[in-house]
Design a protein around this motif. Sequence first.
Motif, PDB file in Angstrom:
ATOM      1  N   LEU A 146       0.982  -9.961  -7.497  1.00  0.00           N
ATOM      2  CA  LEU A 146       1.361  -8.667  -6.943  1.00  0.00           C
ATOM      3  C   LEU A 146       0.135  -7.767  -6.904  1.00  0.00           C
ATOM      4  CD1 LEU A 146       3.599  -6.642  -6.049  1.00  0.00           C
ATOM      5  CD2 LEU A 146       3.885  -6.080  -8.487  1.00  0.00           C
ATOM      6  N   THR A 147      -0.192  -7.268  -5.706  1.00  0.00           N
ATOM      7  CA  THR A 147      -1.306  -6.332  -5.555  1.00  0.00           C
ATOM      8  C   THR A 147      -0.755  -5.006  -5.061  1.00  0.00           C
ATOM      9  OG1 THR A 147      -2.850  -8.131  -5.009  1.00  0.00           O
ATOM     10  CG2 THR A 147      -3.515  -5.880  -4.462  1.00  0.00           C
ATOM     11  N   LEU A 148      -0.989  -3.965  -5.841  1.00  0.00           N
ATOM     12  CA  LEU A 148      -0.498  -2.619  -5.528  1.00  0.00           C
ATOM     13  C   LEU A 148      -1.691  -1.727  -5.215  1.00  0.00           C
ATOM     14  CD1 LEU A 148       2.036  -2.250  -8.495  1.00  0.00           C
ATOM     15  CD2 LEU A 148       2.513  -3.095  -6.179  1.00  0.00           C
ATOM     16  N   ILE A 149      -1.787  -1.275  -3.975  1.00  0.00           N
ATOM     17  CA  ILE A 149      -2.883  -0.405  -3.560  1.00  0.00           C
ATOM     18  C   ILE A 149      -2.361   1.022  -3.463  1.00  0.00           C
ATOM     19  CG2 ILE A 149      -4.620   0.054  -1.794  1.00  0.00           C
ATOM     20  CD1 ILE A 149      -4.352  -2.888  -0.915  1.00  0.00           C
ATOM     21  N   GLU A 150      -2.918   1.902  -4.294  1.00  0.00           N
ATOM     22  CA  GLU A 150      -2.537   3.318  -4.263  1.00  0.00           C
ATOM     23  C   GLU A 150      -1.016   3.528  -4.332  1.00  0.00           C
ATOM     24  OE1 GLU A 150      -4.657   6.428  -3.091  1.00  0.00           O
ATOM     25  OE2 GLU A 150      -6.073   5.300  -4.318  1.00  0.00           O
ATOM     26  N   PRO A 151      -0.341   2.950  -5.307  1.00  0.00           N
ATOM     27  CA  PRO A 151       1.118   3.127  -5.387  1.00  0.00           C
ATOM     28  C   PRO A 151       1.481   4.591  -5.613  1.00  0.00           C
ATOM     29  CG  PRO A 151       0.271   2.211  -7.429  1.00  0.00           C
ATOM     30  CD  PRO A 151      -0.871   2.189  -6.456  1.00  0.00           C
ATOM     31  N   HIS A 195       0.838  -1.196   0.000  1.00  0.00           N
ATOM     32  CA  HIS A 195       0.000   0.000   0.000  1.00  0.00           C
ATOM     33  C   HIS A 195       0.874   1.247   0.000  1.00  0.00           C
ATOM     34  CE1 HIS A 195      -2.843   2.796   2.473  1.00  0.00           C
ATOM     35  NE2 HIS A 195      -2.980   3.031   1.176  1.00  0.00           N
ATOM     36  N   SER A 196       0.600   2.178  -0.895  1.00  0.00           N
ATOM     37  CA  SER A 196       1.266   3.473  -0.942  1.00  0.00           C
ATOM     38  C   SER A 196       2.768   3.305  -1.183  1.00  0.00           C
ATOM     39  CB  SER A 196       0.970   4.235   0.362  1.00  0.00           C
ATOM     40  OG  SER A 196       1.360   5.578   0.271  1.00  0.00           O
ATOM     41  N   GLY A 197       3.606   3.823  -0.278  1.00  0.00           N
ATOM     42  CA  GLY A 197       5.047   3.617  -0.433  1.00  0.00           C
ATOM     43  C   GLY A 197       5.416   2.154  -0.338  1.00  0.00           C
ATOM     44  N   GLY A 198       4.671   1.404   0.470  1.00  0.00           N
ATOM     45  CA  GLY A 198       4.891  -0.035   0.556  1.00  0.00           C
ATOM     46  C   GLY A 198       4.625  -0.729  -0.765  1.00  0.00           C
ATOM     47  N   ALA A 199       3.699  -0.181  -1.547  1.00  0.00           N
ATOM     48  CA  ALA A 199       3.408  -0.748  -2.864  1.00  0.00           C
ATOM     49  C   ALA A 199       4.569  -0.521  -3.822  1.00  0.00           C
ATOM     50  CB  ALA A 199       2.129  -0.133  -3.434  1.00  0.00           C
ATOM     51  N   VAL A 200       5.228   0.630  -3.714  1.00  0.00           N
ATOM     52  CA  VAL A 200       6.375   0.900  -4.586  1.00  0.00           C
ATOM     53  C   VAL A 200       7.534  -0.026  -4.234  1.00  0.00           C
ATOM     54  CG1 VAL A 200       8.010   2.647  -5.372  1.00  0.00           C
ATOM     55  CG2 VAL A 200       5.635   3.286  -4.898  1.00  0.00           C
TER      56      VAL A 200
END
Length: 267
Positions: A112-117, A91-96
């Motif tokens: 891979l799941t990217l929430i609000e990258p 999520h967010s920075g964690g997604a990047v």
Amino acid sequence: MARDVVQSAQIYQVTYGAGARRGVALHCSLAHSGAWKGCFAALEEEIAIDAFDLPGHGKSSGWDGQSDYVALCRSVAEELIGEEPVDLIGHSGGAVAALQLALDRPGLVRTLTLIEPVLFAAARGTPEYEAWVEAMSPYVAALAKGARMEAAESFTRIWGTGTAWEEIEPRTRAYMADRIHLIAAGDPGLIDDNCGILDEGRLEMLDLPVMIIVGGASPPVIGAIAEAIAARLPDVGLAEVPGAGHMLPITHPAQAAGLIDINLSRD
């Protein structure tokens, strides 16, 4: 719900769910691993997800002030994964950081799941990027003069749950103000893309199921980022949660879980 500490990195983790299938999750800045509780409780897939407190957050050890912060988060996640492929969620920075890891070690990632990258570099040159820079200026000014609480309030006004600052518990406000410097710590990875996520041909090589989830009420720069990344991935779904803002795993846990379940089923 099992709890543990990765001793070598002094990283605290908690495991949500159970099952032979395994995942690893990276939360957003100024939060902690507990932010996933409602979302992961709503998953239908039988899966054990190791969520850890990013460096400087929760019960994990602090950031040393020198290491590349996004790369550090990516490295901790890699250590937690080990050698068997997992479902990676960020999520967010964690997604990047999760995207960076998937590009570096695709064999370790099942989905891979990217929430609000928040890979702001992907939106550079767009009107949405310029609007984001302008919206962030009060936070930048407050941080520059050392007004940590003011900076946290300004930042949270854009990227928080929508709860008014004065209605947030004092200890939570203090928690965020104490860690507000970690936002700038991520700038080299998020704004400058210093690890080359956007390098020519790199995203196009990520041949695994990816889901990008955004909130319909998030800052417009998020949509620009998501569309730019999705346009280059070979196997991607792009989903929007109506009415949700940046903190949708907390504010809309059931909807987030449903979309994560969809991506898990694509493997």
